[in-house]
Design a protein around this motif. Sequence first.
Motif, PDB file in Angstrom:
ATOM      1  N   SER A   5       8.186 -19.540 -31.913  1.00  0.00           N
ATOM      2  CA  SER A   5       6.902 -18.930 -31.576  1.00  0.00           C
ATOM      3  C   SER A   5       6.295 -19.658 -30.378  1.00  0.00           C
ATOM      4  O   SER A   5       6.784 -20.680 -29.926  1.00  0.00           O
ATOM      5  N   GLU A  25      -4.411 -21.482 -33.937  1.00  0.00           N
ATOM      6  CA  GLU A  25      -3.795 -20.319 -34.577  1.00  0.00           C
ATOM      7  C   GLU A  25      -2.465 -20.002 -33.892  1.00  0.00           C
ATOM      8  O   GLU A  25      -2.392 -19.926 -32.669  1.00  0.00           O
ATOM      9  N   ASN A  27       0.913 -17.257 -33.907  1.00  0.00           N
ATOM     10  CA  ASN A  27       1.442 -15.939 -34.309  1.00  0.00           C
ATOM     11  C   ASN A  27       0.349 -14.968 -34.724  1.00  0.00           C
ATOM     12  O   ASN A  27       0.435 -14.316 -35.772  1.00  0.00           O
ATOM     13  N   ARG A  28      -0.666 -14.849 -33.914  1.00  0.00           N
ATOM     14  CA  ARG A  28      -1.728 -13.885 -34.223  1.00  0.00           C
ATOM     15  C   ARG A  28      -1.190 -12.464 -34.067  1.00  0.00           C
ATOM     16  O   ARG A  28      -0.461 -12.157 -33.133  1.00  0.00           O
ATOM     17  N   ASP A  31       3.005 -10.898 -34.002  1.00  0.00           N
ATOM     18  CA  ASP A  31       4.046 -11.916 -34.000  1.00  0.00           C
ATOM     19  C   ASP A  31       4.378 -12.434 -35.396  1.00  0.00           C
ATOM     20  O   ASP A  31       5.428 -13.020 -35.607  1.00  0.00           O
ATOM     21  N   ALA A  32       3.471 -12.250 -36.351  1.00  0.00           N
ATOM     22  CA  ALA A  32       3.679 -12.786 -37.689  1.00  0.00           C
ATOM     23  C   ALA A  32       4.464 -11.807 -38.555  1.00  0.00           C
ATOM     24  O   ALA A  32       4.338 -10.591 -38.419  1.00  0.00           O
ATOM     25  N   THR A  38      -0.435 -15.457 -44.523  1.00  0.00           N
ATOM     26  CA  THR A  38      -0.966 -16.426 -43.571  1.00  0.00           C
ATOM     27  C   THR A  38      -0.985 -17.793 -44.232  1.00  0.00           C
ATOM     28  O   THR A  38      -1.229 -17.904 -45.431  1.00  0.00           O
ATOM     29  N   ALA A  60       5.176 -21.691 -37.944  1.00  0.00           N
ATOM     30  CA  ALA A  60       5.075 -20.576 -37.003  1.00  0.00           C
ATOM     31  C   ALA A  60       6.458 -20.153 -36.524  1.00  0.00           C
ATOM     32  O   ALA A  60       6.750 -18.952 -36.385  1.00  0.00           O
ATOM     33  N   HIS A  65       2.128 -16.520 -39.821  1.00  0.00           N
ATOM     34  CA  HIS A  65       0.833 -16.609 -39.149  1.00  0.00           C
ATOM     35  C   HIS A  65       0.153 -17.862 -39.694  1.00  0.00           C
ATOM     36  O   HIS A  65      -0.027 -17.995 -40.912  1.00  0.00           O
TER      37      HIS A  65
END
Length: 287
Positions: A5, A25, A27-28, A31-32, A38, A60, A65
Amino acid sequence: MTTVSSAPQTVEFSGVQGLTLIADEWNRGADAAADRPTVLMLHGGGQNRHSWKNTGQILADEGFHVVALDSRGHGDSDRAPDADYDVDTMTADVMQVLDAIDRQVMLIGASMGGLTGILAADQAGPDRITGLVLVDVVPRFEKNGSARIRDFMFSGLHGFGSLDEAADAVAAYLPYRKKPRSPEGLKKNLRLRDGRWYWHWDPAFMTKPGDDPELRTEKFEHAAAGLTIPVLLIRGKLSDVVSPEGVQHFLETVPNAEFVELSGAGHTAAGDDNDAFSDVVVAFATR
């Protein structure tokens, strides 16, 4: 399959009483992995979100996330104008962050963050919190070890004349941890003011009036006993804050809890042996 990531972004959340809470933060958004919760990481007293930097990146890279939060009065988050650092207020902050994240969450909490995590998991319920990792903390912690933390934090309230002086103080507090060649890494935890280096947290966090420790322990035990989600307790074998007896009582109180001990770590387990710590956390999270 592991995907690498990007670096974390610095973001803001709203806490109670209008305080701004800062977080890193990873992988907002898209991307997650949609099928994974989370991961919300809560540091210990006197620490900040950078305590989780390596483990956050590893999670990540596994597709999670990840949010590493600066608690009120710590790091770059706002300081409470009325010195309200009660654990119930910190829990209320976490509840607002959970609302903003708006998806299922696994909590990882160290020390103060772990106790906050117990209360947040109890309040939010198993539909919102899918797992809890407690890093060297149980409701019945050792008072001598806790007092040693307070002594260390009090000893730095008037700042340090240099980064090397601060590094020496950390080395004396954590004699089993290999001292870094350079003290530059401490700049994430210190701020330079008027020629001296100060820890990057509100001194009022230490000097505020305390509550009744017996009632507080009872509250944490009651919340932990009601948890039905998977719980992982990680203890540093060198810890003077969590004893084998405290672990045994916790495992008897929370029957669905698992336990792992890290032989080369103390109370600050994530920093003492980050590779071993991250391996344990990733195995729990991906399972």
